[in-house]
Design an enzyme around this catalytic site. Structure first.
Site, PDB file in Angstrom:
ATOM      1  N   GLY A 102       0.817  -1.219   0.000  1.00 20.99           N
ATOM      2  CA  GLY A 102       0.000   0.000   0.000  1.00 20.99           C
ATOM      3  C   GLY A 102       0.846   1.262   0.000  1.00 20.99           C
ATOM      4  O   GLY A 102       2.053   1.227   0.206  1.00 20.99           O
ATOM      5  N   HIS A 155      13.697   2.708  -6.601  1.00 25.93           N
ATOM      6  CA  HIS A 155      13.875   4.150  -6.417  1.00 25.93           C
ATOM      7  C   HIS A 155      14.503   4.492  -5.064  1.00 25.93           C
ATOM      8  O   HIS A 155      14.884   5.642  -4.847  1.00 25.93           O
ATOM      9  CB  HIS A 155      12.548   4.876  -6.653  1.00 25.93           C
ATOM     10  CG  HIS A 155      12.100   4.702  -8.068  1.00 25.93           C
ATOM     11  ND1 HIS A 155      12.723   5.347  -9.126  1.00 25.93           N
ATOM     12  CD2 HIS A 155      11.162   3.888  -8.615  1.00 25.93           C
ATOM     13  CE1 HIS A 155      12.167   4.943 -10.260  1.00 25.93           C
ATOM     14  NE2 HIS A 155      11.216   4.063  -9.990  1.00 25.93           N
ATOM     15  N   TYR A 174       9.421   9.695  -2.954  1.00 26.45           N
ATOM     16  CA  TYR A 174       8.902   8.320  -3.006  1.00 26.45           C
ATOM     17  C   TYR A 174      10.016   7.329  -2.651  1.00 26.45           C
ATOM     18  O   TYR A 174       9.847   6.467  -1.776  1.00 26.45           O
ATOM     19  CB  TYR A 174       8.329   8.051  -4.397  1.00 26.45           C
ATOM     20  CG  TYR A 174       8.066   6.596  -4.693  1.00 26.45           C
ATOM     21  CD1 TYR A 174       7.075   5.885  -4.025  1.00 26.45           C
ATOM     22  CD2 TYR A 174       8.832   5.910  -5.655  1.00 26.45           C
ATOM     23  CE1 TYR A 174       6.843   4.537  -4.306  1.00 26.45           C
ATOM     24  CE2 TYR A 174       8.599   4.578  -5.939  1.00 26.45           C
ATOM     25  CZ  TYR A 174       7.610   3.894  -5.254  1.00 26.45           C
ATOM     26  OH  TYR A 174       7.394   2.569  -5.529  1.00 26.45           O
TER      27      TYR A 174
HETATM   28  C1  15L Z   1       8.235   1.926  -8.995  1.00 31.50           C
HETATM   29  O1  15L Z   1       8.584   1.895  -7.815  1.00 31.50           O
HETATM   30  C2  15L Z   1       6.884   2.378  -9.398  1.00 31.50           C
HETATM   31  O2  15L Z   1       5.911   2.169  -8.396  1.00 31.50           O
HETATM   32  C3  15L Z   1       6.445   1.761 -10.695  1.00 31.50           C
HETATM   33  O3  15L Z   1       5.285   2.430 -11.146  1.00 31.50           O
HETATM   34  C4  15L Z   1       7.557   1.843 -11.765  1.00 31.50           C
HETATM   35  O4  15L Z   1       7.768   3.161 -12.127  1.00 31.50           O
HETATM   36  C5  15L Z   1       8.820   1.218 -11.239  1.00 31.50           C
HETATM   37  O5  15L Z   1       9.168   1.681  -9.958  1.00 31.50           O
HETATM   38  C6  15L Z   1      10.013   1.445 -12.185  1.00 31.50           C
HETATM   39  O6  15L Z   1      11.017   2.024 -11.755  1.00 31.50           O
HETATM   40  O7  15L Z   1       9.933   1.024 -13.334  1.00 31.50           O
END
Ligand code: 15L
Length: 280
Positions: free
Chosen positions: A76, A116, A139
């Site tokens: 979540g 990320h 994020y």
């Molecule tokens: C993530 O953490 C995202 O939630 C997802 O939507 C993608 O963007 C993914 O990483 C990514 O880096 O491809």
């Protein structure tokens, strides 16, 4: 298996893309699932599943949902780069509520971390699981925080956690970056199965990626939990090679377009790693 009929599996973020995939696939295996999300669940309920809307910021609601659960799959929260205030409640406070609930229930946690959390490494780097965290935005920072939360709850309270630094879970490899970050839906589901079935996991970090030869990542706890990915982006090479953006910041870093959001650094020429030597 840490979860069974009288020790259900709580899945947060059940109405999101990955949550829906897990609900359908794990439900079909016969898992007893307690699904929750702030948004309504858009699909037919899998067998042996219940769904309740809840806000991760609501501590009492999270604790009630976790009651008797043996495993919490914590997917979540906000999943894109957003202003700090939008991330704070769901991702920071929400994850705290999940870990406190896990401590109370003696449940194992699978934390959906993200690439990320380390997105500011350049694409030429190949990372081991114990590399420094280098989040590429608020994020990514919330995922780094979630990982530290997991470590705290393991070391101080023996709450077992697997942190999966998820790459890109997609049915297809759509561009050059994803050749390095792809996690096929089947490999993703088998990873979650192993997270539930492994005897002991302690506090483990796994790169959530298939067997991609262009991977940015190597070295993690997959042997400990007995997970082997079977798919590879290599078979999508022809389709994805050369598919790049015209954004030099996104193309320079592992985190791609997430890095470009509000990026204001102009003092390091492309290709040059930022390290301590440059400060001395
Ligand atoms: C993530 O953490 C995202 O939630 C997802 O939507 C993608 O963007 C993914 O990483 C990514 O880096 O491809």
């Amino acid at each position: 298996m840490v979860a069974s009929g009288d020790r259900p599996v709580l899945l947060t973020g059940a109405s999101g893309t990955l949550g829906r995939l897990l609900a359908a696939r794990l439900g079909a295996f016969g898992w007893v699932l307690r699904l929750t999300d702030i948004a309504e669940f858009p699909d037919p309920l899998p067998p042996n599943s219940t769904f309740a809307t809840a806000d991760l910021e609501d501590q009492a609601a999270v604790h009630a949902l976790a009651e008797n659960c043996g495993l919490i799959l914590h997917f979540g929260g906000v999943s894109t780069e957003q202003p700090f205030e939008a991330i704070l409640g769901p991702n920071l406070r929400g994850s705290f509520h999940v870990y406190e609930a896990a401590r109370k229930q003696r449940a194992r946690v699978v934390f959906a971390s993200s690439n990320h959390a380390v997105g500011l490494y350049e694409r030429s780097a190949v990372l081991n699981h114990d590399c420094n965290l280098r989040p590429d935005g608020f994020y990514g920072l919330s995922k780094a925080y979630g990982e530290m939360l997991g470590r705290l709850y393991w070391e101080k309270h023996a709450v077992e956690t697997i942190m999966i630094r998820i790459g890109s879970v997609l049915p297809e490899v759509t561009n050059e970056r994803i050749l390095s970050t792809w996690l096929s839906p089947n490999d993703f589901v088998s990873l979650i199965q192993r997270c539930a079935e492994a005897e002991r996991v302690g506090c483990s970090v796994i790169w959530g990626a298939s067997n991609n030869s262009r991977s940015f990542w190597a070295g993690d706890a997959r042997a400990t939990i007995g997970w082997t990915p079977h798919d590879s982006s290599d078979s999508h090479l022809d389709r994805a090679l050369g598919k790049v953006t015209d954004d030099p910041v996104a193309e320079r870093y592992q985190g791609g377009v997430f890095v470009s959001v509000d990026y204001s650094r102009r003092d390091f020429p492309p290709g040059e790693m930022f390290d301590a030597k440059m400060l001395s």
